[in-house]
Design an enzyme around this catalytic site. Structure first.
Site, PDB file in Angstrom:
ATOM      1  N   PHE A 173      12.736   3.655  21.126  1.00  0.00           N
ATOM      2  CA  PHE A 173      12.487   4.700  20.118  1.00  0.00           C
ATOM      3  C   PHE A 173      12.919   6.084  20.593  1.00  0.00           C
ATOM      4  O   PHE A 173      12.357   7.094  20.193  1.00  0.00           O
ATOM      5  CB  PHE A 173      11.011   4.695  19.676  1.00  0.00           C
ATOM      6  N   GLU A 188      10.812  -5.258  10.457  1.00  0.00           N
ATOM      7  CA  GLU A 188      11.798  -5.919   9.609  1.00  0.00           C
ATOM      8  C   GLU A 188      13.073  -6.075  10.412  1.00  0.00           C
ATOM      9  O   GLU A 188      13.442  -5.216  11.205  1.00  0.00           O
ATOM     10  CB  GLU A 188      12.066  -5.078   8.356  1.00  0.00           C
ATOM     11  N   THR A 202       0.869  -1.190   0.000  1.00  0.00           N
ATOM     12  CA  THR A 202       0.000   0.000   0.000  1.00  0.00           C
ATOM     13  C   THR A 202       0.902   1.235   0.000  1.00  0.00           C
ATOM     14  O   THR A 202       0.961   1.969   0.983  1.00  0.00           O
ATOM     15  CB  THR A 202      -0.931   0.018   1.242  1.00  0.00           C
ATOM     16  N   CYS A 208       7.404   1.820   6.126  1.00  0.00           N
ATOM     17  CA  CYS A 208       6.147   2.043   6.857  1.00  0.00           C
ATOM     18  C   CYS A 208       5.966   3.473   7.364  1.00  0.00           C
ATOM     19  O   CYS A 208       5.003   4.138   6.981  1.00  0.00           O
ATOM     20  CB  CYS A 208       6.039   1.058   8.016  1.00  0.00           C
TER      21      CYS A 208
HETATM   22  N1  LIG Z   1       7.402  -4.213   5.685  1.00  0.00           N
HETATM   23  C1  LIG Z   1       7.031  -4.094   6.935  1.00  0.00           C
HETATM   24  O1  LIG Z   1       7.836  -4.081   7.879  1.00  0.00           O
HETATM   25  C2  LIG Z   1       5.564  -3.974   7.283  1.00  0.00           C
HETATM   26  C3  LIG Z   1       5.154  -4.084   8.618  1.00  0.00           C
HETATM   27  C4  LIG Z   1       3.811  -3.989   8.918  1.00  0.00           C
HETATM   28  C5  LIG Z   1       2.878  -3.786   7.909  1.00  0.00           C
HETATM   29  N2  LIG Z   1       3.296  -3.666   6.614  1.00  0.00           N
HETATM   30  C6  LIG Z   1       2.287  -3.479   5.568  1.00  0.00           C
HETATM   31  O2  LIG Z   1       2.111  -4.712   4.883  1.00  0.00           O
HETATM   32  C7  LIG Z   1       1.816  -4.475   3.499  1.00  0.00           C
HETATM   33  C8  LIG Z   1       2.797  -5.218   2.619  1.00  0.00           C
HETATM   34  O3  LIG Z   1       4.087  -4.669   2.851  1.00  0.00           O
HETATM   35  P1  LIG Z   1       5.407  -5.394   2.338  1.00  0.00           P
HETATM   36  O4  LIG Z   1       6.547  -4.645   2.907  1.00  0.00           O
HETATM   37  O5  LIG Z   1       5.298  -6.861   2.579  1.00  0.00           O
HETATM   38  O6  LIG Z   1       5.260  -5.121   0.752  1.00  0.00           O
HETATM   39  P2  LIG Z   1       6.074  -5.787  -0.458  1.00  0.00           P
HETATM   40  O7  LIG Z   1       6.094  -4.782  -1.532  1.00  0.00           O
HETATM   41  O8  LIG Z   1       7.355  -6.370   0.054  1.00  0.00           O
HETATM   42  O9  LIG Z   1       5.159  -7.030  -0.893  1.00  0.00           O
HETATM   43  C9  LIG Z   1       3.924  -6.920  -1.529  1.00  0.00           C
HETATM   44  C10 LIG Z   1       3.807  -8.084  -2.502  1.00  0.00           C
HETATM   45  O10 LIG Z   1       2.477  -8.151  -3.001  1.00  0.00           O
HETATM   46  C11 LIG Z   1       2.515  -8.613  -4.339  1.00  0.00           C
HETATM   47  N3  LIG Z   1       1.218  -8.337  -4.984  1.00  0.00           N
HETATM   48  C12 LIG Z   1       0.670  -7.129  -5.307  1.00  0.00           C
HETATM   49  N4  LIG Z   1      -0.566  -7.305  -5.820  1.00  0.00           N
HETATM   50  C13 LIG Z   1      -0.808  -8.634  -5.823  1.00  0.00           C
HETATM   51  C14 LIG Z   1      -1.916  -9.443  -6.208  1.00  0.00           C
HETATM   52  N5  LIG Z   1      -3.046  -8.915  -6.708  1.00  0.00           N
HETATM   53  N6  LIG Z   1      -1.801 -10.784  -6.075  1.00  0.00           N
HETATM   54  C15 LIG Z   1      -0.684 -11.334  -5.578  1.00  0.00           C
HETATM   55  N7  LIG Z   1       0.393 -10.628  -5.177  1.00  0.00           N
HETATM   56  C16 LIG Z   1       0.322  -9.291  -5.283  1.00  0.00           C
HETATM   57  C17 LIG Z   1       3.710  -7.892  -4.912  1.00  0.00           C
HETATM   58  O11 LIG Z   1       4.212  -8.542  -6.073  1.00  0.00           O
HETATM   59  C18 LIG Z   1       4.704  -7.955  -3.727  1.00  0.00           C
HETATM   60  O12 LIG Z   1       5.538  -9.097  -3.805  1.00  0.00           O
HETATM   61  C19 LIG Z   1       1.828  -2.948   3.335  1.00  0.00           C
HETATM   62  O13 LIG Z   1       0.534  -2.459   3.487  1.00  0.00           O
HETATM   63  C20 LIG Z   1       2.692  -2.495   4.498  1.00  0.00           C
HETATM   64  O14 LIG Z   1       2.393  -1.186   4.901  1.00  0.00           O
HETATM   65  C21 LIG Z   1       4.617  -3.765   6.284  1.00  0.00           C
END
Ligand SMILES: NC(=O)c1ccc[n+]([C@@H]2O[C@H](COP(=O)([O-])OP(=O)(O)OC[C@H]3O[C@@H](n4cnc5c(N)ncnc54)[C@H](O)[C@@H]3O)[C@@H](O)[C@H]2O)c1
Length: 438
Positions: A252, A155, A86, A263
């Site tokens: 923090f 992460e 997102t 994030c």
């Molecule tokens: N990264 C973090 O530390 C963290 C922590 C808490 C929450 N979040 C939230 O979690 C969500 C994901 O973050 P992330 O860091 O894992 O993102 P990311 O970009 O690493 O992964 C998202 C994945 O979704 C896939 N994707 C997109 N549309 C798709 C679909 N229709 N079908 C199948 N796969 C699809 C993409 O190819 C990608 O691999 C975000 O909303 C983020 O804010 C992230």
């Protein structure tokens, strides 16, 4: 339980592997065929400590599978988690929900029996209702509930955070969905993890409120660090002095070059946008965003000032590029502001990062990557610490000094002890630390 995880990035892959470790049957889906091909071969596309073993163990046990098409996985699932990205929408700072809504429309077609569709992605309040509307419109006969289950993992410590969370927040509005969600997280009852059941809007707001609060805490101590620099106080002692107050807490309160990552920057922006739309502006959060953006830019100037007003013709050795240690994630990393600004000021950048150089190489141009911190020191007129990787804390300052033509360090993470560095003959500047009295 059978779980389909839509999106296998940082959150989807960790969540999927951890749910499999809980004993559930999980299929992780991603549109990125290359990612899925690598996962099927046992390769982990991201750097996250412990994830390789967790994935391998659960794949071997037959509880974790990977695929590019969600149809079969969704049709068989008790719960489908949406864990797609997102990112910030171009132009207005709101969350781009096209991946979430796209996934919802695809999921709708494949629902074959009662299914809970859970949003794990961080989404603005109201998204859960819209997901429900999209599914209902695309498949009116589908038997489903929506739920919101925001993820709080960090992460670099993601598995520990997922397996031993401080709490699990679940927004649900039917007893049936609550039972499915309780069943999924049942293994956490053993360690008495608090489960916070709320309505869907509350769960959505909770995630943003949490991230905005943490971003505010970081920004607060960063501004206190600026004050400390001006008045001869030590921000580390101030942080300890206030952090030991149980109402404040010690976490923090580490000053640095400003928060980055996948994030906090996007989530603070999205919260500010949502709040303006709702006519309840979050002025503190708006200020935090502004202060933090300015701070990242100011860090290059700090290096330039340290070098006597110019870095033109100098080689700057950068230690650490990722937004924090123990990840290869470069999203919104402070280095992405600092490095180009130093280059624009005429500096040449030589950099080392334990895990982030591959990703950094795709985003930053004109940087020479080297294989060790000492190699960066050997080429540098000044060293700049941007990320506090553990291995940098173990560097031998004497070896750094021997390697450098002139031992100079700007330590944006305060990993070195100023007194020791000055004692060894370094020109040294940290963040919010007093300069030695002359
Ligand atoms: N990264 C973090 O530390 C963290 C922590 C808490 C929450 N979040 C939230 O979690 C969500 C994901 O973050 P992330 O860091 O894992 O993102 P990311 O970009 O690493 O992964 C998202 C994945 O979704 C896939 N994707 C997109 N549309 C798709 C679909 N229709 N079908 C199948 N796969 C699809 C993409 O190819 C990608 O691999 C975000 O909303 C983020 O804010 C992230």
């Amino acid at each position: 339980m059978r779980i389909a995880m839509i999106g296998s990035g940082y959150v989807g892959l960790v969540s999927g592997a951890c749910f499999a470790q809980f004993g559930h049957d999980v299929t992780c889906i991603d549109k990125d065929a290359d990612k899925i091909a690598r996962l099927r071969k046992g390769e982990i596309p991201i750097y996250e400590p412990g994830l390789d073993k967790l994935v391998a163990d659960n794949a071997k046990a037959g509880r974790l599978e990977f695929g590019t098409s969600l149809h079969d996985a969704v049709a068989a699932a008790d719960a489908v988690f949406i864990a797609v990205g997102t990112p910030t929408r171009r132009g207005d700072g709101h969350a781009d929900l096209s991946y979430v809504y796209g996934a919802a429309a695809e999921i709708a077609k494949s629902i074959a029996h009662y299914t809970v569709v859970v949003t794990k992605s961080t989404v603005p309040v109201g998204t859960g209702r819209e997901v429900a509307r999209i599914i209902r419109e695309a498949h009116p006969a589908a038997e489903f509930d929506v739920a919101s289950n925001p993820e709080f993992l960090r992460e670099g410590a993601a598995i520990e955070d997922f397996m031993k969370p401080d709490r699990v927040v679940i927004g649900v509005e039917s007893q049936r969905a609550r039972e499915v969600m309780s069943g999924i997280y049942r293994p956490l009852n053993l360690i008495q993890t608090p489960m916070v059941f709320t309505n869907i809007e509350t769960a959505e707001v909770t995630k943003y409120a949490g991230n905005a609060f943490l971003a505010t805490k970081i920004t607060f101590i960063n501004e206190i660090a600026d004050l400390c620099e001006k008045v001869g106080a030590d921000v580390h002692d101030v942080a300890r002095g206030i952090g030991l107050d149980g109402r404040i807490g010690r976490k923090f309160l580490h000053p640095g070059p400003g928060f980055g990552g996948s994030c906090f920057p996007k989530d603070t922006l999205a919260l500010a946008y949502t709040a303006r739309e709702a006519k309840a502006p979050q002025t503190i959060v708006e200020q935090v965003i502004e202060v933090n953006n300015a701070r990242k830019k100011k860090m290059a100037q700090k290096v330039i000032d340290f070098c006597g007003g110019s870095v033109a013709g100098l080689t700057i050795g950068v230690l650490g590029l990722t937004f924090k240690p123990n990840t290869d994630d470069m999203r919104d990393a402070p280095s992405l502001d600092i490095v180009p600004a130093l280059q624009a000021a005429g500096g040449k950048v030589v950099a080392f990062d334990p895990e982030g150089m591959h990703e950094a190489g795709r985003i930053l141009s004109g940087v020479t990557f080297v294989k060790t911190a000492y190699e960066a020191a050997a080429q540098a007129d000044v060293l700049v610490v941007i990320t506090e990787w553990h291995e940098f804390r173990g560097l031998d300052p004497r070896r750094i000094k021997e390697a450098m033509r002139r031992p100079r360090i700007v330590d944006l993470r305060n990993i070195f002890d100023p007194e020791e560095m000055h004692g060894l003959g370094f020109d040294y500047e940290g963040v919010g630390r007093p300069q030695p009295r002359t």
